[in-house]
Design an enzyme around this catalytic site. Structure first.
Site, PDB file in Angstrom:
ATOM      1  N   TYR A 126       0.828  -1.214   0.000  1.00 58.46           N
ATOM      2  CA  TYR A 126       0.000   0.000   0.000  1.00 58.46           C
ATOM      3  C   TYR A 126       0.862   1.263   0.000  1.00 58.46           C
ATOM      4  O   TYR A 126       0.370   2.342   0.278  1.00 58.46           O
ATOM      5  CB  TYR A 126      -0.925   0.011   1.214  1.00 58.46           C
ATOM      6  N   ASP A 206      -0.219 -18.742   2.571  1.00 55.60           N
ATOM      7  CA  ASP A 206      -1.119 -19.671   1.869  1.00 55.60           C
ATOM      8  C   ASP A 206      -1.553 -20.821   2.779  1.00 55.60           C
ATOM      9  O   ASP A 206      -2.734 -21.168   2.862  1.00 55.60           O
ATOM     10  CB  ASP A 206      -0.496 -20.190   0.561  1.00 55.60           C
TER      11      ASP A 206
END
Ligand code: ATP
Length: 334
Positions: A126, A206
């Site tokens: 970001y 993950d």
């Protein structure tokens, strides 16, 4: 002096005014001594003034040090990449805290979820640093600093200690992003050494996502970077009933802004069908933060009690209750 704590209120866009209005009524009924200072941000104020984030909004939060905020969209052509990201950066709200807990009465595949996502809010992907290298090639920079990583790790361990929680899971992808996520992980490890009573676990993002949907009860506090936190916050909201029930806060050393995980939900805005529980719970977190612990506890209990009756379930939970009927059920519980 009224003796009341002044708190900035930003109703926001879409369903924001409906759900924040519900929260204001519930906070008053719970007896919290709060005086709201209402300021607008988002689409409506952009049309009036040409900016979706007037300086007065930031000034008010700085002065009051605390705010309850509805969802705020970022109008196209406003010159802002994201009003929310700008607000977090301007106020250095470096920790995004999202408690995720099963509510008895909200039907989900899991019963005992009780975890907290602590998301680094100021950097990572970001950073806003993107550029085109050449035709057909762009770079987006993930910025990880020791300062921000140590700070968010410290926040996560302090929260775990304060709430009597037993583990902090550092979520990362340091096997691939060896330098950036490696630095983040090293920082969490070094902070963990100061908290011998709290176990540090490490999970690759993950594998963590898979474990979260298989055994969410096994997680306690999770700390992670900005993008992983964005994704896993919504995933975890889904574990306990979705966006309509999950509260949150953005916290800095000087100010805190409490807001739901959900956005402005334009598809149901103005129809009286939004679930206000997420914002009501965010308001309960706000009450706890300013020392109105009794009001916070009573609001939490009243929301749980309202959910216990399926007649009070709004559309996002498969029911037919309106924003108003749910709010009235919470008010009755108080
Ligand atoms: P934004 O870009 O503002 O985040 P979005 O459309 O990506 O908006 P949301 O506004 O959170 O995301 O909405 C996602 C879906 O969840 C929509 O279908 C919306 O109606 C639903 N939703 C979100 N919040 C609520 C709520 N409080 N009550 C009921 N449904 C909700």
């Amino acid at each position: 002096m009224s003796g009341k704590r002044r708190v900035t209120l930003i109703p926001g866009d879409g369903i924001g005014p409906e759900v924040t209005d519900a929260a204001v009524r519930v906070v008053a009924a719970a007896g919290a001594a709060i005086e709201w200072e209402r300021l607008d941000a988002g689409q409506a104020v952009f049309e009036e003034t040409g900016t979706p984030l007037p300086d007065a909004v930031i000034d008010s939060i700085r002065a009051n040090r605390i705010a309850l905020k509805g969802p705020v969209g970022t109008p196209i052509g406003s010159g802002f990449r994201s009003v929310n990201v700008t607000l977090r950066q301007a106020l250095d709200l470096y920790a995004c805290v999202r408690p995720v807990r099963s509510s008895p009465g909200v039907p989900t595949p899991f019963e005992n979820v009780d975890l907290v996502i602590v998301r680094e809010n100021t950097e990572g992907l970001y950073s806003g640093l993107e550029h085109r290298v050449t035709e057909g090639v762009v770079e987006s920079l993930k910025v990880v600093t020791e300062k921000a990583s140590l700070r968010i790790a410290r926040y996560a361990f302090e929260l775990a200690a304060r709430e009597g929680r037993r583990t902090v899971t550092a979520v990362h992808k340091a096997n691939i992003m060896k330098l950036s996520d490696g630095l983040f992980l090293d920082c969490v490890r070094s902070v963990a050494a100061d908290y011998p009573g709290i176990e540090l676990r490490e999970a690759i993002i993950d594998a963590c996502a898979m474990q979260l949907v298989r055994r969410p009860e096994s997680f306690d506090v999770l700390v992670m970077d900005n993008l992983y936190g964005d994704i896993l916050s919504d995933l975890c909201a889904g574990l306990v009933g979705g966006l309509g029930v999950t509260p949150g806060s953005n916290v800095g050393d000087e100010c805190s802004v409490f807001e739901a995980v959900h956005g402005s939900a334009p598809d149901i805005a103005g129809k009286g069908r939004a679930n206000p529980a997420a914002v009501i719970r965010s308001a309960a977190m706000l009450c706890a933060e300013i020392g109105e612990t009794d009001a916070a506890r009573r609001i939490e209990a009243a929301v749980d009690a309202a959910f216990a009756d399926p007649a009070n379930h709004p559309g996002d939970l498969g029911g037919s209750a309106t924003t108003e009927t749910f709010t009235e059920a919470v008010l009755a519980g108080l």
